[in-house]
Scaffold this active site. Structure first.
Site, PDB file in Angstrom:
ATOM      1  CB  VAL A   1      -1.015   0.010   1.162  1.00 58.25           C
ATOM      2  CG1 VAL A   1      -2.085  -1.015   0.925  1.00 58.25           C
ATOM      3  CG2 VAL A   1      -0.335  -0.233   2.512  1.00 58.25           C
ATOM      4  N   GLY A   2       1.801   1.280  -0.954  1.00 58.12           N
ATOM      5  CA  GLY A   2       2.572   2.495  -1.194  1.00 58.12           C
ATOM      6  C   GLY A   2       1.782   3.434  -2.087  1.00 58.12           C
TER       7      GLY A   2
ATOM      8  CG  ASP B   1       2.825  -2.104   3.176  1.00 60.89           C
ATOM      9  OD1 ASP B   1       2.720  -1.713   1.990  1.00 60.89           O
ATOM     10  OD2 ASP B   1       3.831  -1.891   3.870  1.00 60.89           O
TER      11      ASP B   1
ATOM     12  N   GLY C   1      -0.503   1.228  -4.621  1.00 65.46           N
ATOM     13  CA  GLY C   1      -1.489   0.435  -3.905  1.00 65.46           C
ATOM     14  C   GLY C   1      -2.530   1.273  -3.199  1.00 65.46           C
TER      15      GLY C   1
ATOM     16  CG  ASN D   1       8.335  -1.354 -12.901  1.00 64.61           C
ATOM     17  OD1 ASN D   1       7.741  -1.817 -13.860  1.00 64.61           O
ATOM     18  ND2 ASN D   1       8.170  -0.100 -12.500  1.00 64.61           N
TER      19      ASN D   1
ATOM     20  CG  HIS E   1       6.188  -1.275 -17.981  1.00 68.20           C
ATOM     21  ND1 HIS E   1       5.649  -0.141 -18.551  1.00 68.20           N
ATOM     22  CD2 HIS E   1       6.371  -0.985 -16.664  1.00 68.20           C
ATOM     23  CE1 HIS E   1       5.508   0.789 -17.619  1.00 68.20           C
ATOM     24  NE2 HIS E   1       5.949   0.297 -16.468  1.00 68.20           N
TER      25      HIS E   1
END
Length: 323
Positions: free
Chosen positions: A20-21, A44, A24, A133, A188
């Site tokens: 939940v950064g 988290d 999120g 990523n 990506h």
């Protein structure tokens, strides 16, 4: 996913977010404020952060039309979760990355090694949407470690890069970005490319239109490719567009929309996850759409897939050594 469809119809829409950064928490906020979620689970490594986000969202429901149940820090809740967003990462790894999303690799690889067994043990059998990523390799790593069918694990991939291409093209032709169609393929990351043969503006092929306006499509492609870094250099992270892409994919699953859009999913020809058009429905990626590309575009796709595959193999080698 047939039982997930039945669950949705009878009880409600249950989402979970791991990490939940910036991304999120944006996904969670959108799900709650738009009334998409009947249940929401936040997980988290920082329990205080998860609790804070839970309280903040619960406070918001006093001014909303809906009131979802919001739970935190419980992997067992994933057993009957319909959509799981995996958005964890270390954004500071990109601060000096010079455009290389692989800079997060050593962090996100370790995150997957931690969370994948917990997801698997929970009995989760819904659709997993990854934004981490390097997106393509991490999506494939998650699928391998959790053991879900490939159709049920997908990454946002070039869905976001395609949106950036639409914005850049729209700005140059003074049209609504939604009137620009076409696809960005591949990683990506830096080896992605715009398949200009697929791009249309107001239904017209972009190449003759660009020639009329003396536009250099290579320069437009560079602008689209560097779009994320322009945002990162200004505010230190990206969040709104990637969260919007992830939620769009989740809605296509819940609505069985049969939406054609680019995402990161497995490509049999290249034996790798890669950004490509797919049909998104209740089972996740229902099928991959093989749009005919120009020979030079096929070469770019092969090279991009090879880049992803090489990095994924590196990931597997590192895992074997550490084990």
């Amino acid at each position: 996913m047939e039982n997930r469809k039945e669950y949705k119809d009878n009880i409600g829409r249950k989402y979970a977010v791991i990490g939940v950064g910036h991304v999120g928490s944006t996904i969670a906020f959108a799900l709650v404020t738009k009334g998409d979620a009947d249940e929401l689970v936040l997980i988290d490594t920082n329990e205080k952060k998860a609790r804070a986000e839970q309280l903040d969202l619960q406070d918001a429901t006093a001014r909303l039309e809906t009131r979802p149940k919001i739970k935190i820090q419980d992997y067992s809740e994933l057993a009957d979760t319909d959509i799981l967003f995996v958005t964890a990462g270390n954004i500071h790894a990109l601060d000096h990355a010079s455009g290389n999303r692989w800079a997060e690799f050593e962090y996100t690889r370790e995150i997957v090694k931690d969370i994948a067994p917990k997801i698997k043990e929970s009995g989760f059998h819904g659709v997993l949407i990854d934004t981490m990523n390097p997106c393509d390799a991490i999506s494939q790593y998650l699928q391998k470690e959790i053991g879900l069918p490939g159709s049920q694990v997908l990454g946002t991939g070039t869905f976001l890069d395609t949106a950036r291409m639409q914005r850049v093209v729209a700005e140059n032709f003074a049209v609504d970005p939604k009137n620009v169609s076409g696809f960005v393929y591949g990683e990506h990351g830096e080896s992605q490319f715009v398949a200009w043969s697929t791009v249309k503006v107001n239904g017209l092929d972009v190449k003759p239109l660009a020639a009329q306006k003396h536009l250099d499509l290579d320069k437009l492609e560079d602008q689209a490719r560097s779009g994320g870094w322009a945002i990162h250099s200004g505010k230190g992270y990206t969040s709104f567009a990637i969260a919007t892409c992830a939620i769009k994919l989740s809605r296509a699953v819940f609505d069985d929309a049969q939406l054609m859009c680019p995402c990161s999913t497995y490509n049999e020809k290249y034996d790798s996850y890669v950004g490509q058009p797919g049909i998104i429905g209740k089972n996740g990626v229902e099928e991959v759409v093989a749009i005919p590309l120009l020979p030079e575009e096929e070469v770019k796709l092969a090279n991009s897939a090879a880049t992803i595959k090489e990095k994924f193999k590196t990931m597997e080698v590192v895992e074997q050594v550490t084990n």
